[in-house]
Design a protein around this motif. Structure first.
Motif, PDB file in Angstrom:
ATOM      1  N   GLN A 196       0.816  -1.216   0.000  1.00 10.80           N
ATOM      2  CA  GLN A 196       0.000   0.000   0.000  1.00 10.80           C
ATOM      3  C   GLN A 196       0.848   1.265   0.000  1.00 10.80           C
ATOM      4  O   GLN A 196       0.320   2.361   0.023  1.00 10.80           O
ATOM      5  N   TRP A 206       0.748   6.560   1.157  1.00 16.60           N
ATOM      6  CA  TRP A 206      -0.081   5.398   1.461  1.00 16.60           C
ATOM      7  C   TRP A 206      -1.304   5.447   0.564  1.00 16.60           C
ATOM      8  O   TRP A 206      -1.998   6.452   0.499  1.00 16.60           O
ATOM      9  N   ASN A 207      -1.562   4.371  -0.151  1.00 19.03           N
ATOM     10  CA  ASN A 207      -2.735   4.267  -1.014  1.00 19.03           C
ATOM     11  C   ASN A 207      -3.785   3.431  -0.300  1.00 19.03           C
ATOM     12  O   ASN A 207      -3.518   2.297   0.111  1.00 19.03           O
ATOM     13  N   PRO A 244      -6.478   0.841   0.376  1.00 17.99           N
ATOM     14  CA  PRO A 244      -6.707  -0.413  -0.341  1.00 17.99           C
ATOM     15  C   PRO A 244      -8.014  -0.462  -1.109  1.00 17.99           C
ATOM     16  O   PRO A 244      -8.129  -1.200  -2.083  1.00 17.99           O
ATOM     17  N   SER A 275      -5.394   8.651  -1.239  1.00 25.56           N
ATOM     18  CA  SER A 275      -4.042   8.411  -0.761  1.00 25.56           C
ATOM     19  C   SER A 275      -3.611   9.574   0.125  1.00 25.56           C
ATOM     20  O   SER A 275      -4.172  10.662   0.035  1.00 25.56           O
TER      21      SER A 275
END
Length: 129
Positions: free
Chosen positions: A74, A115-116, A118, A123
């Motif tokens: 992620q 951070w992407n 899920p 993000s």
């Protein structure tokens, strides 16, 4: 009419309180139903993990110093418009405090870790070297 009776006559108190309570219950019920219908509870999504890192440009390592455990799939490492992957060393894809992450490529010391979410909803920049 006796003045003493006027002060002790409380016949209208009960209906007024009843009406106020019924209006309050109706407003609360309408707000709960509206939140379910409009799906306001689902819009929050997942919160970004909170953690601290330290960067070692000579060893090409980024160390997770503390905070939430994070899945490296992620995370993206951003540097001046280019991006790279972060991989955990011997711990698999979950990294926690004390674990090292290495970048495919070299670390210049001017990176941001993104951070992407899920579920694909967004993000956040969670750390910087």
């Amino acid at each position: 009419m006796d003045l003493k009776e006027l002060f002790h006559d409380d016949d209208a108190v009960s209906p007024v309180i009843g009406v106020i309570l019924m209006v309050a219950i109706t407003v609360i019920l309408a707000a709960v139903i509206a939140s379910f219908v409009l799906g306001l509870g689902d819009s929050a999504g997942d919160a970004a993990p909170q953690f601290t890192i330290s960067c070692n440009t000579e060893a090409n390592e980024i160390t997770h110093d503390g905070g939430d455990t994070v899945n490296t799939s992620q995370l993206k490492l951003l540097n001046a418009g280019s991006s790279g992957e972060l991989v955990g060393d011997s711990t698999g894809t979950e990294v926690g405090a004390g674990d090292n992450m290495v970048k495919t490529g070299t670390i210049s010391g001017d990176e941001q870790i993104r951070w992407n979410n899920p579920d694909g909803s967004g993000s956040n920049i969670v750390a910087e070297c």
